[in-house]
Structures are given as structure tokens and as C-alpha cells.
Write a protein that holds these residues in place. Structure first.
Motif, short mmCIF file in Angstrom:
data_model
loop_
_atom_site.label_atom_id
_atom_site.label_comp_id
_atom_site.label_asym_id
_atom_site.label_seq_id
_atom_site.Cartn_x
_atom_site.Cartn_y
_atom_site.Cartn_z
N VAL A 49 0.84 -1.20 0.00
CA VAL A 49 0.00 0.00 0.00
C VAL A 49 0.88 1.25 0.00
CG1 VAL A 49 -1.64 1.34 1.36
CG2 VAL A 49 -2.01 -1.11 1.02
N SER A 50 1.95 1.25 0.78
CA SER A 50 2.87 2.39 0.80
C SER A 50 3.52 2.60 -0.56
CB SER A 50 3.95 2.20 1.86
OG SER A 50 3.40 2.28 3.14
N GLU A 51 3.87 1.52 -1.23
CA GLU A 51 4.44 1.64 -2.58
C GLU A 51 3.42 2.20 -3.56
OE1 GLU A 51 7.50 1.20 -3.92
OE2 GLU A 51 8.25 0.94 -1.89
N GLN A 52 2.15 1.83 -3.41
CA GLN A 52 1.12 2.40 -4.27
C GLN A 52 1.00 3.90 -4.05
OE1 GLN A 52 -2.34 0.06 -3.20
NE2 GLN A 52 -2.10 -1.23 -5.00
N TRP A 53 1.14 4.35 -2.81
CA TRP A 53 1.07 5.78 -2.51
C TRP A 53 2.27 6.51 -3.12
CZ3 TRP A 53 -1.42 9.95 -1.34
CH2 TRP A 53 -0.76 11.05 -0.84
N VAL A 54 3.46 5.98 -2.92
CA VAL A 54 4.67 6.64 -3.40
C VAL A 54 4.67 6.75 -4.93
CG1 VAL A 54 7.17 6.35 -3.63
CG2 VAL A 54 6.09 6.07 -1.41
N HIS A 55 4.24 5.70 -5.60
CA HIS A 55 4.29 5.67 -7.07
C HIS A 55 2.99 6.12 -7.71
CE1 HIS A 55 8.23 3.91 -7.07
NE2 HIS A 55 7.82 3.02 -6.18
N ARG A 56 2.06 6.62 -6.91
CA ARG A 56 0.78 7.12 -7.40
C ARG A 56 0.06 6.10 -8.29
NH1 ARG A 56 1.71 10.66 -4.00
NH2 ARG A 56 2.50 12.73 -4.43
N ALA A 57 0.05 4.86 -7.84
CA ALA A 57 -0.57 3.78 -8.62
C ALA A 57 -2.08 3.99 -8.67
CB ALA A 57 -0.26 2.43 -7.99
N GLU A 58 -2.65 3.67 -9.82
CA GLU A 58 -4.10 3.78 -9.99
C GLU A 58 -4.55 2.82 -11.09
OE1 GLU A 58 -5.16 7.71 -11.22
OE2 GLU A 58 -3.66 7.76 -12.79
N GLU A 59 -5.85 2.71 -11.24
CA GLU A 59 -6.39 1.85 -12.29
C GLU A 59 -5.93 2.38 -13.65
OE1 GLU A 59 -8.39 -0.89 -12.39
OE2 GLU A 59 -8.19 -1.07 -10.23
#
Length: 139
Positions: A113-123
Motif C-alpha cells: 500500500v505504501s508503494e502504491q502511494w509513493v508511485h501514485r498507482a491507480e487503475e
């Protein structure tokens, strides 16, 4: 007239550190999870909306693969060296597998989840340029 207060600046935190501690990826203070594996709606400390977080089955896959490989390697060494009974494996190896998976599932989920936040992951979004089939014909 008073100017509106600017949102507080948050220092860039290590996604590994905040994730493994299951803390908010933006402020590092608020808890990320509610219960054992449920992601909160928002951070109680800084108000970050966690709707971006969707690690899906990633944590379970990585944990089962990693722990499974390590424990199975140990299992094979013990099996070849000592030839213990199946009861030993039921009473020792199986609980070690389960405990290892349960112990590492929360930190790995927090880290993803933290990696998704840092890399601005989205659909993924597909945008059409509007030029499909315009102005050209097959020759």
C-alpha cells in the motif's frame, strides 16, 4: 482578512519503513490497518483517503511464495538428514508455515500500500485519440 491555512507539508517517508510498520504512507503516524488486514477508510492523523489502496492478492502471493520456499527448503534438509515421521511434519512444519505466513502478511500488505502511494498507482485508463479509421482506407 486572514489567508486560508496551507495544508501541512509532509516529509517524504520511506515506503519500506512505513509499510512494514503498517503506518500511513504520508505522515507515518496514523495506523493503516483496522483489525488484522482491513485497510482503513482514511488516516486518523492526517486525513489521507486510503481509497487508492488496492493491493488485491499481491501480499498473499508474495508471502506464500517467499515463506513457502524458505520453509520447504528447511523441510527438505530435515527430511534428508533425519528422516522424521510424518507426525513431526504435521506438528512442526505445518504450524511453522502457517505462523510464518500470518506473521508476514500484515507488513507486506502495508508495504505494498505504501508503494502504491509513493508511485501514485491507480487503475489503468484507456484514452482514445479519436482517429481510429479516419481518413485512411485500405489500398
Amino acid at each position: 482578512m486572514t489567508e486560508p491555512a496551507a495544508p501541512p507539508e509532509h516529509p517524504r517517508l520511506s515506503s519500506l519503513s512505513t509499510g512494514l510498520r503498517c503506518r500511513c504512507p504520508r505522515c507515518g503516524d496514523g495506523p493503516l490497518l483496522r483489525g488484522f488486514l482491513t485497510i482503513r477508510d482514511e488516516c486518523p492523523a492526517c486525513g489521507l483517503d486510503y481509497s487508492f489502496a488496492d493491493p488485491a492478492d499481491g501480499p498473499a502471493f508474495f508471502v506464500m511464495s517467499g515463506i513457502g520456499i524458505v520453509v520447504m527448503m528447511i523441510f527438505l534438509v530435515i527430511e534428508i538428514a533425519y528422516r522424521p515421521s510424518i507426525l513431526f511434519h504435521l506438528l512442526v512444519t505445518l504450524p511453522v508455515l502457517v505462523a510464518g505466513c500470518l506473521a508476514t502478511l500484515r507488513p507486506v500488505k502495508g508495504w505494498l500500500v505504501s508503494e502504491q502511494w509513493v508511485h501514485r498507482a491507480e487503475e489503468a485508463r484507456w484514452a482514445s485519440t479519436g482517429k481510429h479509421g479516419e481518413g485512411r482506407r485500405w489500398r
